[in-house]
Design a protein around this motif. Sequence first.
Motif, PDB file in Angstrom:
ATOM      1  N   ASN A  74     -40.386 -53.523  -3.886  1.00 19.68           N
ATOM      2  CA  ASN A  74     -41.392 -54.588  -3.769  1.00 19.68           C
ATOM      3  C   ASN A  74     -42.705 -54.196  -4.440  1.00 19.68           C
ATOM      4  O   ASN A  74     -43.347 -55.019  -5.104  1.00 19.68           O
TER       5      ASN A  74
ATOM      6  N   ASP B 148     -40.699 -57.755   8.066  1.00 18.07           N
ATOM      7  CA  ASP B 148     -39.239 -57.831   7.918  1.00 18.07           C
ATOM      8  C   ASP B 148     -38.549 -56.829   8.844  1.00 18.07           C
ATOM      9  O   ASP B 148     -37.529 -57.136   9.462  1.00 18.07           O
TER      10      ASP B 148
ATOM     11  N   VAL C  84     -48.460 -56.023   0.639  1.00 17.65           N
ATOM     12  CA  VAL C  84     -47.026 -55.807   0.398  1.00 17.65           C
ATOM     13  C   VAL C  84     -46.400 -55.075   1.589  1.00 17.65           C
ATOM     14  O   VAL C  84     -45.311 -55.427   2.055  1.00 17.65           O
ATOM     15  N   VAL C  85     -47.099 -54.064   2.085  1.00 12.14           N
ATOM     16  CA  VAL C  85     -46.569 -53.266   3.194  1.00 12.14           C
ATOM     17  C   VAL C  85     -46.502 -54.093   4.475  1.00 12.14           C
ATOM     18  O   VAL C  85     -45.535 -53.980   5.244  1.00 12.14           O
TER      19      VAL C  85
ATOM     20  N   ALA D 225     -36.397 -50.701  -0.315  1.00  9.51           N
ATOM     21  CA  ALA D 225     -36.863 -52.084  -0.448  1.00  9.51           C
ATOM     22  C   ALA D 225     -38.373 -52.140  -0.643  1.00  9.51           C
ATOM     23  O   ALA D 225     -38.879 -52.901  -1.475  1.00  9.51           O
ATOM     24  N   LEU D 226     -39.104 -51.326   0.120  1.00  4.42           N
ATOM     25  CA  LEU D 226     -40.567 -51.308  -0.022  1.00  4.42           C
ATOM     26  C   LEU D 226     -40.969 -50.844  -1.413  1.00  4.42           C
ATOM     27  O   LEU D 226     -41.832 -51.457  -2.062  1.00  4.42           O
TER      28      LEU D 226
ATOM     29  N   TYR E  95     -34.255 -55.412   3.043  1.00  4.97           N
ATOM     30  CA  TYR E  95     -35.643 -55.761   3.348  1.00  4.97           C
ATOM     31  C   TYR E  95     -36.378 -54.656   4.101  1.00  4.97           C
ATOM     32  O   TYR E  95     -37.592 -54.519   3.976  1.00  4.97           O
ATOM     33  N   ALA E  96     -35.652 -53.864   4.882  1.00  8.31           N
ATOM     34  CA  ALA E  96     -36.288 -52.931   5.813  1.00  8.31           C
ATOM     35  C   ALA E  96     -36.252 -51.476   5.372  1.00  8.31           C
ATOM     36  O   ALA E  96     -36.898 -50.633   5.991  1.00  8.31           O
TER      37      ALA E  96
ATOM     38  N   ASN F 158     -45.937 -57.281   4.741  1.00  8.54           N
ATOM     39  CA  ASN F 158     -44.740 -58.135   4.642  1.00  8.54           C
ATOM     40  C   ASN F 158     -43.472 -57.340   4.933  1.00  8.54           C
ATOM     41  O   ASN F 158     -42.544 -57.838   5.579  1.00  8.54           O
ATOM     42  N   TRP F 159     -43.428 -56.103   4.452  1.00 12.49           N
ATOM     43  CA  TRP F 159     -42.285 -55.214   4.705  1.00 12.49           C
ATOM     44  C   TRP F 159     -42.170 -54.901   6.192  1.00 12.49           C
ATOM     45  O   TRP F 159     -41.076 -54.961   6.775  1.00 12.49           O
TER      46      TRP F 159
END
Length: 312
Positions: free
Chosen positions: A195, A239, A232-233, A191-192, A186-187, A235-236
Motif C-alpha cells: 500500500n 482492516d 495509509v497505516v 499488504a502494508l 489486507y492485514a 487504513n491498514w
Amino acid sequence: MKYLGIDIGGTSVKLGLVTDKGKILASDNYEVAFDNYKTPIFETVKKSIERFLKDNSINKNELMGIGVSATGQVNSNTGVIVGVGGNIKNWCNTEIKKELEEIYNLKTTVINDANSMVIGEQWIGKAKNYKNIIGITIGTGVGGGIIVNSNVLLGNIGIAGELGHFSINSNGKVCTCGNIGCYEQYASMTALIKNVKEKYSDIGNLSISKDEINGKYIFDELEKGNKELEYVVINWIEDIGKGLVSLAHIFNPEIIIIGGAVSKQEKLFIKPVRNYVLSHVMQKFGENLKVEAAELENSAGLVGAVHYNINN
C-alpha cells in the motif's frame, strides 16, 4: 523433565532443550533455505538436530519427547505436512512424526507454527491463565491459532485456525489461495508495504527509494510524524481491526494476542488496533476483552510445541 523443541520456519529451524516448566536451557538456529530448498528442509532439520544434541552434550535418553512446530498446514494426527504456502519446495507430504519417532524412539507431536505460538503464550506468556484466546501473527502473511476452553482448536485433521484466509471484502483482491478478499491480503505487513509503495509519490518526503520500503522504515517515519504515511497505516490498522472484530464475534475470546515484529509497536500499532476492536465489537463481546502484544517473541513456537507434546 526435558524435551526437545523444534520450530521449523521457511528460512530457519530453531532447536531448544526445554523443561516441563517452559524454561529453555539451550537453543540454536540453523538455516534451511540456503539453496532455495533444493535440499529438502527436513533433511537439514535432521542434520541440525544431531548437531544440536552433540554441541550441547544432550543424550537422547534424557529426553521425554519431541515437540515440533512447523510452517504450513499440518495434519496434527499424523504429523504430516499436507499444505504449503508460498514457494517452499520439497516440504509438502513430509512425514515429520513418523521419521523422528523412528530415529529417536520418542513420542513426537507436530502442530502448525501459529498454533504453537498461541499455546506457548497461554502456557507462560501474555495469555497465561486465560481459557479462550485468539492468537494472530502479522508478518509476510497472517497466521493464527485459537484456543477454546483451554484446548487449541485443530479441526478435523489439525489445520483449523487458518486466520489469513477468511474474506473481509467479497469484491476485493485476489489471494494467493485463489479466493477473493482474504484477510491476509489486507492485514499482513506485506499488504502494508504494498500500500505504501502504491502511494509512494503521494506520500512524499520519504528518504529511501520505493523498493527499499519495509515495515521498520514505515514505523520509524510514523514516529517522526509523517501525516500522509499515517493515513495509509490507519487504513491498514482498520482492516486488521475489522477481521479481529469478526473473530471476536465468532469465538468470544477473553484475550486477543498479536504477534510478529510489528507487535513491539505499542503506541503506534497495538493501542490503535485495541481501540478499533473495543469500539466496534458488540457491547457484551467487549466486556473485559483484552487486546495485547505477544510476549514470548521467537520462543513462543518452541515452548508451545513442547507444551502440546506434554499434554498430548
